[in-house]
Design an enzyme around this catalytic site. Structure first.
Site, mmCIF file in Angstrom:
data_model
loop_
_atom_site.group_PDB
_atom_site.id
_atom_site.type_symbol
_atom_site.label_atom_id
_atom_site.label_comp_id
_atom_site.label_asym_id
_atom_site.label_seq_id
_atom_site.Cartn_x
_atom_site.Cartn_y
_atom_site.Cartn_z
ATOM 1 C CB CYS A 163 6.360 -8.255 2.185
ATOM 2 S SG CYS A 163 5.044 -7.199 1.559
ATOM 3 C CE LYS A 210 2.033 -10.106 5.233
ATOM 4 N NZ LYS A 210 1.044 -9.166 4.686
ATOM 5 C CB ALA A 234 7.213 -18.742 -4.015
ATOM 6 C CE1 TYR A 244 4.368 2.854 3.229
ATOM 7 C CE2 TYR A 244 2.919 2.089 4.980
ATOM 8 C CZ TYR A 244 3.965 2.887 4.550
ATOM 9 O OH TYR A 244 4.595 3.718 5.439
#
Length: 464
Positions: A274, A277, A220, A16
């Site tokens: 994302c 994880k 972050a 991806y």
């Protein structure tokens, strides 16, 4: 030290990130490599292995000219001046840090392959999302296995694209972040990559920082975006208890210029490869640095997301008179968000498993996700046997088929087509009372209520 002119790029990993990211690079020869022959064949075909608006046009315009897809990993490494490492870094399922830490197996294998194959100096770029200071491990592997005269400069260049708008994000990014060691060689390598991006990205949007800052910035950014979603979802629970409306609350909050309106849409929960994880990675990092309070803070973001999914699933059961045993429930949407075929960590999977546990019959429709992928998700890629649930699962090719005779229709993905369905026709084929659960706040509640539906939406205390 003058920067190296990058004439050939190799990208290890045709997923991806690697596929779309490298497809937009102009002028420079780019070879995307992967050991998965089936995936490479798909990239070379008329049906790409991933769905992303605009990606087909970009790939087909560049493929065979400056963009190539191959399984010949060694040849691409050997010829490249710069190598993107864009392999999967999933959460570990066993061992130390299981459930939290990133599994860097594929990244380390790719790094070792580069060291073993390269016969000349290379710039190696972390494109995968990795824990802070992963570059240290990569450098150790490269230096321990490199040939005489080969030097490797390591850069961090995390990708901030959002699935569904990836091509738009890549052509017009908010920023491109490049991290390097603050040495003469490191800064020179950083400039080489910056020159690649400068082919289409304005220089003022190319940010250069330290290596460790770049690695941490990606974690972050995703953690703080997910935090906003969990915050508004927490408020949605309060809205339901008080009679307030979460859309109105979010609109009012978003008008504050210090806040802004993005990522303040309440929903059944966030998904994707994302957010969860990277937050869990941040939790593990905090704990390993002996910062338990920081770890607890970020863990709460994921816990709120799980609570939101569970709360919504329970609301379906409770509304259907406290039992869904034997009842048909239509699940509209399986991808974790619209305009993508990605199902990783999709809330739909959690809801479907909950409904199956309650012995419901589920009928699933998604315009982009394949039936085979849905079964992989339901069986956790083979870890759960399919036979016991097969009698309770149907995957439909149309919305109308999925909703026919359904006692509840659950909107799990905000596909635009769900806003313009012939809801009267759907209602005519549903038993009474007919319930719609809007997990994405995309439907016209009043219009559906006028038809006859009982509409239950996240973040509203009234049922109209």
């Amino acid at each position: 030290m003058a920067p190296v002119e990058v004439k050939k790029i190799c990208c290890i990993g045709a997923g991806y990130v690697g596929g779309p990211t490298c497809a937009v690079i102009p002028h420079i020869q780019v070879t995307i490599v992967d050991l998965n022959q089936q995936r490479i064949d798909a990239w070379n075909s008329d049906t790409l292995p991933i769905y992303e608006p605009g990606l087909d046009e970009v790939v087909k315009a560049a493929r065979g000219k400056n963009l190539f897809f191959s399984t010949d990993v060694d040849k691409a490494i050997e010829e490249a001046d710069l190598i993107f490492v864009s392999v999967n870094t999933p959460t570990k399922k066993s061992g130390i840090g299981a459930g939290f830490a990133a599994d860097l197996k594929f990244l380390q294998l790719a790094t070792r392959r580069i060291a073993e194959v390269a016969k000349s100096s290379k710039i190696v770029v972390e494109k995968s999302t990795v824990p802070c200071r992963t570059a240290d491990a990569m450098r150790t592997i490269l230096e321990a296995n490199s040939k005489p005269g080969c030097h490797f400069d390591i850069l961090s260049n995390p990708e901030f694209l959002a699935e569904g708008t990836a091509i738009e994000d890549l052509f017009g990014p908010d920023r491109v972040l490049i991290g390097s060691l603050q040495t003469e060689q490191g800064l020179s390598a950083c400039q080489s990559l910056a020159n690649v991006y400068a082919n289409w990205v304005p220089r003022e949007r190319i940010l250069t920082v330290g290596l460790w800052s770049s690695e941490l910035s990606k974690l972050a950014a995703n953690a703080m975006l997910a935090q906003r979603i969990s915050s508004v979802n927490a408020l949605s629970a309060i809205c339901e208890a008080t009679g307030a409306n979460i859309d109105e609350v979010a609109y009012a909050v978003g008008k504050d210029t210090r806040m802004g309106s993005k990522f303040l849409k309440a929903s059944v929960g966030f998904g994707g490869s994302c957010f969860q994880k990277d937050i869990l990675n941040l939790v593990y990092l905090s704990e390993s640095l002996h910062l338990p309070e920081v770890a607890k803070y970020w863990r709460a973001v994921v816990e709120m997301n799980e609570y939101q999914k569970s709360r919504f699933a329970n609301k379906v059961v409770n509304t259907l008179f406290n039992t869904i045993t034997g009842k048909k429930i239509a699940i509209l949407g399986w991808a974790f968000k619209k305009d993508t075929g990605d199902t990783r960590e999709s809330p739909s999977i959690t809801l479907a498993n909950h409904f199956l546990t309650e012995k419901a019959r589920i009928d699933i429709y998604d315009p982009q996700v394949t039936e085979s992928q849905i079964w992989l998700d339901l069986t956790d890629y083979g870890d759960i046997p399919a036979e016991p649930i097969k009698p309770h699962v149907k995957i439909s090719e149309t919305v109308e088929e999925a909703c026919k005779n359904a006692e509840a229709i659950v909107i799990c993905t905000e596909w635009d087509e769900f806003k313009t369905l012939d809801w009267q026709k759907i209602y005519d084929n549903c038993p009474r009372p007919a319930f719609v659960f809007d997990g994405r706040l995309i439907l016209d509640r009043k219009a559906l209520t006028d038809i006859g539906f009982k509409v239950i939406s996240i973040g509203t205390g009234d049922r109209i």
